[in-house]
Design a protein around this motif. Structure first.
Motif, mmCIF file in Angstrom:
data_model
loop_
_atom_site.group_PDB
_atom_site.id
_atom_site.type_symbol
_atom_site.label_atom_id
_atom_site.label_comp_id
_atom_site.label_asym_id
_atom_site.label_seq_id
_atom_site.Cartn_x
_atom_site.Cartn_y
_atom_site.Cartn_z
ATOM 1 N N SER A 6 0.968 -1.187 -0.162
ATOM 2 C CA SER A 6 0.058 0.045 -0.014
ATOM 3 C C SER A 6 0.882 1.145 -0.009
ATOM 4 N N ALA A 7 1.846 1.187 0.789
ATOM 5 C CA ALA A 7 2.749 2.499 0.940
ATOM 6 C C ALA A 7 3.590 2.536 -0.592
ATOM 7 N N VAL A 8 3.878 1.549 -1.245
ATOM 8 C CA VAL A 8 4.453 1.650 -2.680
ATOM 9 C C VAL A 8 3.697 2.203 -3.712
ATOM 10 N N ALA A 9 2.384 1.829 -3.544
ATOM 11 C CA ALA A 9 1.307 2.174 -4.475
ATOM 12 C C ALA A 9 0.976 3.797 -4.351
ATOM 13 N N LEU A 10 1.004 4.066 -2.713
ATOM 14 C CA LEU A 10 0.603 5.384 -2.665
ATOM 15 C C LEU A 10 1.715 6.225 -3.122
ATOM 16 N N ARG B 189 -12.136 2.477 18.290
ATOM 17 C CA ARG B 189 -11.184 2.131 17.459
ATOM 18 C C ARG B 189 -11.472 2.255 16.233
ATOM 19 N N GLY B 190 -12.461 1.538 15.524
ATOM 20 C CA GLY B 190 -12.804 1.585 14.369
ATOM 21 C C GLY B 190 -13.309 2.818 13.676
ATOM 22 N N ARG B 191 -13.747 3.658 14.284
ATOM 23 C CA ARG B 191 -13.948 4.840 13.946
ATOM 24 C C ARG B 191 -12.674 5.828 13.602
ATOM 25 N N LEU B 192 -11.681 5.278 14.150
ATOM 26 C CA LEU B 192 -10.419 6.080 13.832
ATOM 27 C C LEU B 192 -9.317 5.264 12.924
ATOM 28 N N VAL B 193 -9.697 4.300 12.856
ATOM 29 C CA VAL B 193 -8.620 3.328 11.936
ATOM 30 C C VAL B 193 -9.473 2.065 11.523
ATOM 31 N N ALA C 262 -8.830 3.647 5.390
ATOM 32 C CA ALA C 262 -7.591 3.798 4.846
ATOM 33 C C ALA C 262 -7.717 4.083 3.239
ATOM 34 N N ILE C 263 -8.998 3.364 2.867
ATOM 35 C CA ILE C 263 -9.345 3.793 1.311
ATOM 36 C C ILE C 263 -9.487 5.307 1.205
ATOM 37 N N GLY C 264 -10.398 5.897 2.134
ATOM 38 C CA GLY C 264 -10.531 7.303 1.849
ATOM 39 C C GLY C 264 -9.012 8.068 2.085
ATOM 40 N N LYS C 265 -8.403 7.755 2.890
ATOM 41 C CA LYS C 265 -7.154 8.697 3.179
ATOM 42 C C LYS C 265 -6.331 8.333 1.934
ATOM 43 N N ILE C 266 -6.091 7.134 1.289
ATOM 44 C CA ILE C 266 -5.211 7.279 0.245
ATOM 45 C C ILE C 266 -5.945 8.232 -0.972
ATOM 46 N N LEU C 267 -7.158 8.003 -1.217
ATOM 47 C CA LEU C 267 -7.907 8.666 -2.211
ATOM 48 C C LEU C 267 -8.015 10.372 -2.178
ATOM 49 N N LEU C 268 -7.994 10.684 -0.757
ATOM 50 C CA LEU C 268 -8.054 12.193 -0.548
ATOM 51 C C LEU C 268 -6.571 12.866 -0.506
ATOM 52 N N THR C 269 -5.848 11.825 0.111
ATOM 53 C CA THR C 269 -4.461 12.535 -0.114
ATOM 54 C C THR C 269 -3.899 12.852 -1.312
ATOM 55 N N LEU C 270 -4.311 11.667 -2.312
ATOM 56 C CA LEU C 270 -3.946 11.783 -3.997
ATOM 57 C C LEU C 270 -4.718 13.033 -4.294
ATOM 58 N N LEU C 271 -5.951 13.209 -4.078
ATOM 59 C CA LEU C 271 -6.678 14.397 -4.407
ATOM 60 C C LEU C 271 -6.093 15.904 -4.013
ATOM 61 N N ARG D 77 2.690 12.318 1.890
ATOM 62 C CA ARG D 77 1.935 10.890 2.163
ATOM 63 C C ARG D 77 2.548 9.982 2.958
ATOM 64 N N GLU D 78 3.504 10.421 3.914
ATOM 65 C CA GLU D 78 3.891 9.423 4.748
ATOM 66 C C GLU D 78 3.194 9.410 5.909
ATOM 67 N N GLY D 79 2.554 10.213 6.548
ATOM 68 C CA GLY D 79 1.824 10.570 7.626
ATOM 69 C C GLY D 79 0.329 9.615 7.548
ATOM 70 N N PRO D 80 -0.201 9.771 6.212
ATOM 71 C CA PRO D 80 -1.228 8.942 5.648
ATOM 72 C C PRO D 80 -0.807 7.543 5.522
ATOM 73 N N THR D 81 0.304 7.109 5.367
ATOM 74 C CA THR D 81 0.731 5.885 5.148
ATOM 75 C C THR D 81 0.715 5.332 6.554
ATOM 76 N N VAL D 82 0.966 5.902 7.786
ATOM 77 C CA VAL D 82 0.761 5.212 8.995
ATOM 78 C C VAL D 82 -0.615 5.065 9.436
ATOM 79 N N GLN D 83 -1.675 5.832 9.218
ATOM 80 C CA GLN D 83 -3.095 5.633 9.271
ATOM 81 C C GLN D 83 -3.467 4.556 8.522
ATOM 82 N N VAL D 84 -2.842 4.234 7.539
ATOM 83 C CA VAL D 84 -3.247 3.390 6.358
ATOM 84 C C VAL D 84 -2.531 2.091 6.885
ATOM 85 N N GLY D 85 -1.279 2.026 7.469
ATOM 86 C CA GLY D 85 -0.649 1.005 7.962
ATOM 87 C C GLY D 85 -1.443 0.402 9.186
#
Length: 436
Positions: free
Chosen positions: A36-40, A104-108, A113-122, A132-140
């Motif tokens: 996921s990190a590489v893709a982002l 917890r599920g409301r935060l991670v 994760a999907i929204g984080k990737i898409l909106l960071t790219l936006l 993109r590194e901080g978002p990768t932490v939440q995605v991970g």
């Protein structure tokens, strides 16, 4: 009744297999985080190139595209992907401290994760000064949290492991991932989770190596301080970078908690117009900088370190302003790379005070000082800069600059930005739970 030996072996085999199953699942989680990190990373490069092409054809396009993109990102965040705003690291820290699975599920979560990737790219597509590194932490952390449902007792450790794997894979810095998990995410060494963290970092790191090969994030820099006079740059960069980093953190934390009076109420009630105003101001910063402050800042910093390409005198100041505006606007996006870029600009400016000193060495000191001032994690700061440049000759001065910057930053912002913001997510949980 005491078990006989024939009865003991099947039970032992069953317990051993269950343990190996969990370990395999966790390693697969690390592989998923790495992929996921590489893709982002690859997609982030593509969208930044697309924005650069747009402003290259019409440099004033940012005055329209950037505010519109900020508004769209904030709208989608608030409407469909709540708690995905900002870097995502505070959400991961808060998730570790919560005991309730639903909270917890409301935060991670996978949806976040999907929204984080898409909106960071936006955000990067429309010219935000974000990383993109901080978002990768939440995605991970989100990926590991989903996997952790198979082993509920190890949830906090899995979130920690996912965050560490995210840092390691995003920067190709495995040591920094481990140190970040200890110093910033947990602020303690936990023997029970250390093996899980290391295994996840290894899995994520190997996945990144397999997909994009071995590389130093900012290239290889053999520079070093040569004379005693050069070492005077260490305390100067430490103090200036630390104070600047503390100022950034103070602004972000104050805005996140809510400004007093009518202005704070107006921002809270009119988030979309505020996002548009921030986006328009970022566009103005971009035009004033000659289109150098959009995105992560990675290209310009690497050119300065590897190729000796000078950074404009206004780069650090305008990058600071653009990153601050992007962060307080409410769009998803990280501050790791932009902070390193701001620090590079500060170091480049301070290098003029030290005639004859290697400019790239002063740039590294500025990077580590400002970054340590922002996150108030000095060990993570010097480890990550050392790994990203493969420069071990600068370890001691980087350590000293990071420590000085940490002390200076605390004069302006008494608490680290991630933990201060995490408290906001922890405070909102009782209200969220009551609403549900």
């Amino acid at each position: 009744m005491t078990l006989t030996r024939p009865d003991r072996y099947p039970r032992l085999l069953k317990v051993t297999w269950a343990r190996w199953q969990r370990q395999i699942v966790f390693l697969l989680g690390g592989v998923t985080v790495g992929a996921s990190a590489v893709a982002l990373a690859l997609l982030a490069d593509q969208v930044q190139a697309a924005f650069a092409l747009l402003v290259g054809k019409w440099r004033y396009a940012s005055l329209v595209v950037t505010p519109a993109g900020f508004v769209l990102a904030v709208f989608l965040t608030n409407r469909y992907f709540q708690n995905s705003q900002g870097s995502g690291i505070p959400q991961a820290i808060a998730a570790r401290e919560l005991d309730d699975q639903a909270a917890r599920g409301r935060l991670v979560s996978i949806r976040i994760a999907i929204g984080k990737i898409l909106l960071t790219l936006l955000g990067l597509l429309c010219g935000a000064s974000a990383g993109r590194e901080g978002p990768t932490v939440q995605v991970g952390a989100s990926i590991m949290f989903a996997i952790g449902r198979l082993s509920p007792r190890r949830q906090p450790g899995l979130i920690l492991a996912g965050a560490a794997a995210g840092v390691a894979a995003a920067f190709n810095t495995p040591l920094a991932g481990i140190v970040f998990a200890i110093e910033e995410m947990s602020r303690a060494f936990e023997v029970r989770t250390s093996g899980l963290v290391i295994a996840s970092v290894i899995a994520a790191g190997l996945t990144s190596l397999a997909l994009v090969g071995n590389y130093a994030y900012f290239g290889t820099s053999p520079t070093m301080l040569r004379t005693g006079a050069d070492w005077l740059a260490v305390p100067v960069c430490g103090v200036v970078g630390g104070l600047a980093g503390g100022l950034f953190s103070r602004i972000v934390v104050v805005v996140a908690r809510g400004l007093p009076g009518l202005l704070g109420a107006a921002i809270k009630q009119h988030r979309l117009p505020f996002a548009a105003a921030c986006g328009f101001a970022v566009a103005l910063c971009g035009i004033a900088s000659g289109d150098t402050i959009y995105g992560t800042g990675y290209t310009h910093v690497k050119a300065a370190l590897e190729g000796g390409v000078p950074l404009p005198w206004h780069f650090g100041l305008l990058k600071f302003a653009a990153t601050t505006l992007s962060t307080i606007s409410g769009i998803p996006g990280g501050i790791f790379s932009p902070s390193l870029a701001v620090g590079a600009g500060i170091g480049a400016n301070l290098a003029h005070l030290f005639a004859g000193a290697p400019v790239d060495a002063i740039i590294l000191l500025g990077m580590v000082a400002y970054f340590a001032g922002v996150v108030q994690a000095p060990i993570t700061a010097f480890v990550i800069v050392t790994e990203m440049t493969e420069n071990h000759a600068m370890v001691i001065p980087l350590m000293a600059a990071a420590l000085i910057a940490w002390l200076a930053s605390r004069l302006v912002c008494p608490e680290g930005i991630y933990h201060a913001l995490a408290k906001g997510f922890l405070r909102q949980e009782p209200d969220t739970a009551a609403a549900h």
